[in-house]
Each structure stands twice: as structure tokens, then as C-alpha cells.
Write a protein that holds these residues in place. Structure first.
Motif, PDB file in Angstrom:
ATOM      1  N   MET A   1       0.839  -1.195   0.000  1.00 43.12           N
ATOM      2  CA  MET A   1       0.000   0.000   0.000  1.00 43.12           C
ATOM      3  C   MET A   1       0.883   1.258   0.000  1.00 43.12           C
ATOM      4  SD  MET A   1      -3.227  -0.868   0.076  1.00 43.12           S
ATOM      5  CE  MET A   1      -4.464  -2.009   0.696  1.00 43.12           C
ATOM      6  N   LYS A   2       0.340   2.336  -0.516  1.00 42.59           N
ATOM      7  CA  LYS A   2       1.028   3.627  -0.473  1.00 42.59           C
ATOM      8  C   LYS A   2       0.345   4.517   0.564  1.00 42.59           C
ATOM      9  CE  LYS A   2       2.770   3.830  -5.211  1.00 42.59           C
ATOM     10  NZ  LYS A   2       2.811   4.620  -6.480  1.00 42.59           N
ATOM     11  N   VAL A   3       1.137   5.141   1.407  1.00 38.61           N
ATOM     12  CA  VAL A   3       0.607   6.031   2.435  1.00 38.61           C
ATOM     13  C   VAL A   3       1.283   7.392   2.293  1.00 38.61           C
ATOM     14  CG1 VAL A   3       0.262   6.420   4.899  1.00 38.61           C
ATOM     15  CG2 VAL A   3       0.269   4.077   3.994  1.00 38.61           C
ATOM     16  N   LEU A   4       0.461   8.420   2.175  1.00 41.41           N
ATOM     17  CA  LEU A   4       0.965   9.792   2.133  1.00 41.41           C
ATOM     18  C   LEU A   4       0.837  10.411   3.515  1.00 41.41           C
ATOM     19  CD1 LEU A   4       1.857  12.474   0.792  1.00 41.41           C
ATOM     20  CD2 LEU A   4      -0.555  12.830   0.150  1.00 41.41           C
ATOM     21  N   LEU A  35       5.016   8.175   1.195  1.00 42.66           N
ATOM     22  CA  LEU A  35       5.220   9.479   0.568  1.00 42.66           C
ATOM     23  C   LEU A  35       5.078  10.537   1.647  1.00 42.66           C
ATOM     24  CD1 LEU A  35       2.822   8.955  -2.488  1.00 42.66           C
ATOM     25  CD2 LEU A  35       5.262   8.407  -2.382  1.00 42.66           C
ATOM     26  N   GLN A  36       5.781  11.655   1.492  1.00 41.03           N
ATOM     27  CA  GLN A  36       5.676  12.714   2.487  1.00 41.03           C
ATOM     28  C   GLN A  36       5.464  14.071   1.830  1.00 41.03           C
ATOM     29  OE1 GLN A  36       8.160  12.994   6.074  1.00 41.03           O
ATOM     30  NE2 GLN A  36       9.272  11.190   5.361  1.00 41.03           N
ATOM     31  N   SER A  37       4.743  14.914   2.548  1.00 43.31           N
ATOM     32  CA  SER A  37       4.650  16.337   2.225  1.00 43.31           C
ATOM     33  C   SER A  37       4.926  17.091   3.516  1.00 43.31           C
ATOM     34  CB  SER A  37       3.261  16.690   1.685  1.00 43.31           C
ATOM     35  OG  SER A  37       3.050  16.099   0.413  1.00 43.31           O
ATOM     36  N   ASP A  38       6.181  17.504   3.681  1.00 37.71           N
ATOM     37  CA  ASP A  38       6.620  18.278   4.846  1.00 37.71           C
ATOM     38  C   ASP A  38       6.407  19.746   4.492  1.00 37.71           C
ATOM     39  OD1 ASP A  38       7.966  19.666   6.816  1.00 37.71           O
ATOM     40  OD2 ASP A  38       9.738  18.375   6.793  1.00 37.71           O
ATOM     41  N   ALA A  82      -0.288  20.506  -8.651  1.00 37.92           N
ATOM     42  CA  ALA A  82      -0.450  19.282  -9.437  1.00 37.92           C
ATOM     43  C   ALA A  82       0.352  18.132  -8.842  1.00 37.92           C
ATOM     44  CB  ALA A  82      -0.030  19.529 -10.886  1.00 37.92           C
ATOM     45  N   THR A  83       1.528  18.434  -8.313  1.00 39.87           N
ATOM     46  CA  THR A  83       2.365  17.400  -7.698  1.00 39.87           C
ATOM     47  C   THR A  83       1.698  16.819  -6.459  1.00 39.87           C
ATOM     48  OG1 THR A  83       4.396  18.439  -8.506  1.00 39.87           O
ATOM     49  CG2 THR A  83       4.608  16.939  -6.630  1.00 39.87           C
ATOM     50  N   GLU A  84       1.115  17.674  -5.624  1.00 40.56           N
ATOM     51  CA  GLU A  84       0.444  17.194  -4.413  1.00 40.56           C
ATOM     52  C   GLU A  84      -0.820  16.402  -4.750  1.00 40.56           C
ATOM     53  OE1 GLU A  84       1.884  17.599  -1.151  1.00 40.56           O
ATOM     54  OE2 GLU A  84       3.396  17.919  -2.707  1.00 40.56           O
ATOM     55  N   GLN A  85      -1.541  16.825  -5.757  1.00 40.60           N
ATOM     56  CA  GLN A  85      -2.720  16.073  -6.175  1.00 40.60           C
ATOM     57  C   GLN A  85      -2.340  14.672  -6.638  1.00 40.60           C
ATOM     58  OE1 GLN A  85      -4.251  18.703  -9.150  1.00 40.60           O
ATOM     59  NE2 GLN A  85      -5.524  19.852  -7.703  1.00 40.60           N
ATOM     60  N   ALA A  86      -1.228  14.575  -7.354  1.00 41.96           N
ATOM     61  CA  ALA A  86      -0.767  13.268  -7.821  1.00 41.96           C
ATOM     62  C   ALA A  86      -0.421  12.356  -6.647  1.00 41.96           C
ATOM     63  CB  ALA A  86       0.448  13.439  -8.738  1.00 41.96           C
ATOM     64  N   LYS A  87       0.149  12.919  -5.573  1.00 43.12           N
ATOM     65  CA  LYS A  87       0.459  12.132  -4.387  1.00 43.12           C
ATOM     66  C   LYS A  87      -0.819  11.589  -3.750  1.00 43.12           C
ATOM     67  CE  LYS A  87       4.562  14.761  -2.882  1.00 43.12           C
ATOM     68  NZ  LYS A  87       5.064  15.574  -1.754  1.00 43.12           N
TER      69      LYS A  87
END
Length: 272
Positions: A1-4, A35-38, A82-87
Motif C-alpha cells: 500500500m502507499k501512504v501519504l 510518501l511525504q509532504s513536509d 499538481a504534484t500534491e494532487q498526484a500524491k
């Protein structure tokens, strides 16, 4: 699984950031891709404004709904959005980790939502107006979880606590921001007394969070009532026979959600 993991705290030694590190360790140990968004490290632009629409549909008047829909449909969004939406679209689960600031998420995270939740994606899905919302939408089938560091004691957020019940304070996020576009929203994980936690408390908090992550894909979501499940005949107001005598936020939850099951997995926590 992928987890953001979307997280917001500027201090690397904060409880929030320690729990983010635990998230990465635990999830990767389970075999998940993380995946991370810091948001602070990214210097995320929190203000939703005209700069989000480089090519305007209407240069004379800024309509956020119209311009958001135009940009999303025509590949005209800024690269960061767009990058964050893809995540988000790639993830099977999204975890939001943040400190509770003035009874909500930090402004930088609210700004992430404002900009990333575009028309045509998080609302106005399939150009269907309000057809796909509250249980339906682009994020249907994905899980979402809030992990919140709360400065005050748990009793302040109890059913009769002075600050109000935490689940009601966060209802605009869990029900509005997340359930609206289709997420299955899990019961919030809260760590209280974050501002007064000693070393042993930190170890216990990390262990509890590790155990919670072990059941990320097993825990039952909050049973919010689906718009298209029959409880809202006109898609706006609860039917007369539903939640009889109830009004307010909690009428939109079908039943009391049970606490997440305790994990039998032993988490490795470094107390150093």
C-alpha cells in the motif's frame, strides 16, 4: 500500500515531528511505500490567490470555483499543486499530522487543502455539482486519518470539557474536508498534554502511535451518513425518520464508532 503523510510543524524536535518519524519507520517496516509532504520544509505557499491560476479563464474577475475548474481541467495548475494532487491520488491512505492550533490545523496545512482540493477533483467531481459528495467522490476508497498533538489535558476535550469534545472541534475537517470528497475517515488519534510531556511520556506516545498505525487498514471508519445512502432524500437535509430528535453535528454520524482495536504488535521505540 502507499501512504501519504502530510505534516506541519516547523520544529524538528517537536512531538509532531517525532511521531512523523515513527510513522515512516512503522509503515515502512510493514512493507508500505511512504510518501511525504513536509509543508514547512517545502515552504508551501499557504495563500490561495490569483497566482494559483497562471492562465485565467476570466482575467477581469477572479472566481475561485471557475478558475480552479478551468485550471484543473486544462492542465493549467501550478506545478506544486499538481504534484500534491498526484500524491493524494496515488495514495491508499493519507495521514495528516499536526499540532492543534486554535482548535484547528495550522494555517499552512489549511492552505494546502485550499489549493490542492481543486474543483473537478475534491468538489464538483465529474462536473456533477453536489452529486458526488459525503461518501462519494474522487477519493472514495481511500482512508484518511488525523494525528493531532494537543497542548491541553484530555479532560478539557471530554464530552463536558471546557474546550468542547475533540471530535466535534475537528468535525469540519473529518466530515467536511475529508469525508466530503469521499475518504473513509478513521477516528482521530490524539496525544494530549503535548506541551508538558516528559521523556517517558514521549516514549509512551510513540508506542501508542506505532500500535495505531499497525491497524491503519483494519480500523473501522467513522460512520458518517452518506449523502446518497438514503438518509438525505433531497441530498441536503436528513429524513424525518433518521436521527429522530437529534440536531447538530453528531446527527450526521450513524452510530457511536468503537475505539480502534489494540495492536498485538510490539513496536520498537528508541528511548535515547
Amino acid at each position: 500500500m502507499k501512504v501519504l503523510i502530510v505534516h506541519a510543524h516547523p520544529e524538528p524536535t517537536s512531538l509532531t515531528r517525532r511521531l512523523v518519524a515513527e510513522s515512516v519507520r512503522t509503515l515502512q517496516a510493514q512493507g508500505h511505500e511512504v510518501l511525504q509532504s513536509d509543508l514547512y520544509a517545502m515552504h508551501w505557499k499557504a495563500v490561495f490567490d490569483a497566482e494559483d491560476f497562471p492562465v485565467r479563464a476570466d482575467p477581469e474577475r477572479l472566481s475561485f470555483i471557475a478558475e480552479s475548474g478551468h485550471a484543473y481541467a486544462n492542465g493549467g495548475q501550478t506545478l506544486d499543486v499538481a504534484t500534491e494532487q498526484a500524491k493524494v491520488l496515488a495514495a491508499d491512505a493519507v495521514i495528516f499530522q499536526f499540532p492543534l492550533w486554535w482548535y484547528g490545523m495550522p494555517a499552512i496545512m489549511k492552505g494546502w487543502i485550499d489549493r490542492v482540493w481543486a474543483y473537478g477533483l475534491a468538489y464538483g467531481y465529474k462536473d456533477g455539482g453536489n452529486t458526488y459528495r459525503y461518501g462519494d467522490g474522487a477519493f472514495k476508497g481511500k482512508r484518511a486519518l488525523l494525528a493531532v498533538a494537543v497542548g491541553g489535558p484530555e479532560k478539557d476535550y471530554s464530552p463536558r470539557g471546557i474546550n468542547g469534545p475533540l471530535e466535534q472541534l475537528l468535525f469540519p475537517i473529518t466530515h467536511g474536508t475529508l469525508y466530503f470528497p469521499g475518504f473513509d475517515v478513521l477516528p482521530t488519534h490524539a496525544v494530549y498534554d503535548a506541551g508538558r510531556m516528559n521523556a517517558q511520556g514521549l516514549v509512551l506516545a510513540e508506542a501508542a502511535w506505532c500500535a495505531r498505525l499497525e491497524t491503519l487498514f483494519d480500523d473501522a471508519p467513522i460512520p458518517f451518513r452518506a449523502q446518497n445512502g438514503g438518509d438525505y432524500p433531497d441530498r441536503h437535509v436528513l429524513a424525518a425518520h433518521v436521527a429522530v430528535g437529534q440536531t447538530g453535528l453528531m446527527a450526521h454520524i450513524a452510530e457511536t464508532v468503537s475505539a480502534p482495536a489494540e495492536s498485538a504488535v510490539v513496536c520498537h521505540i528508541d528511548a535515547s
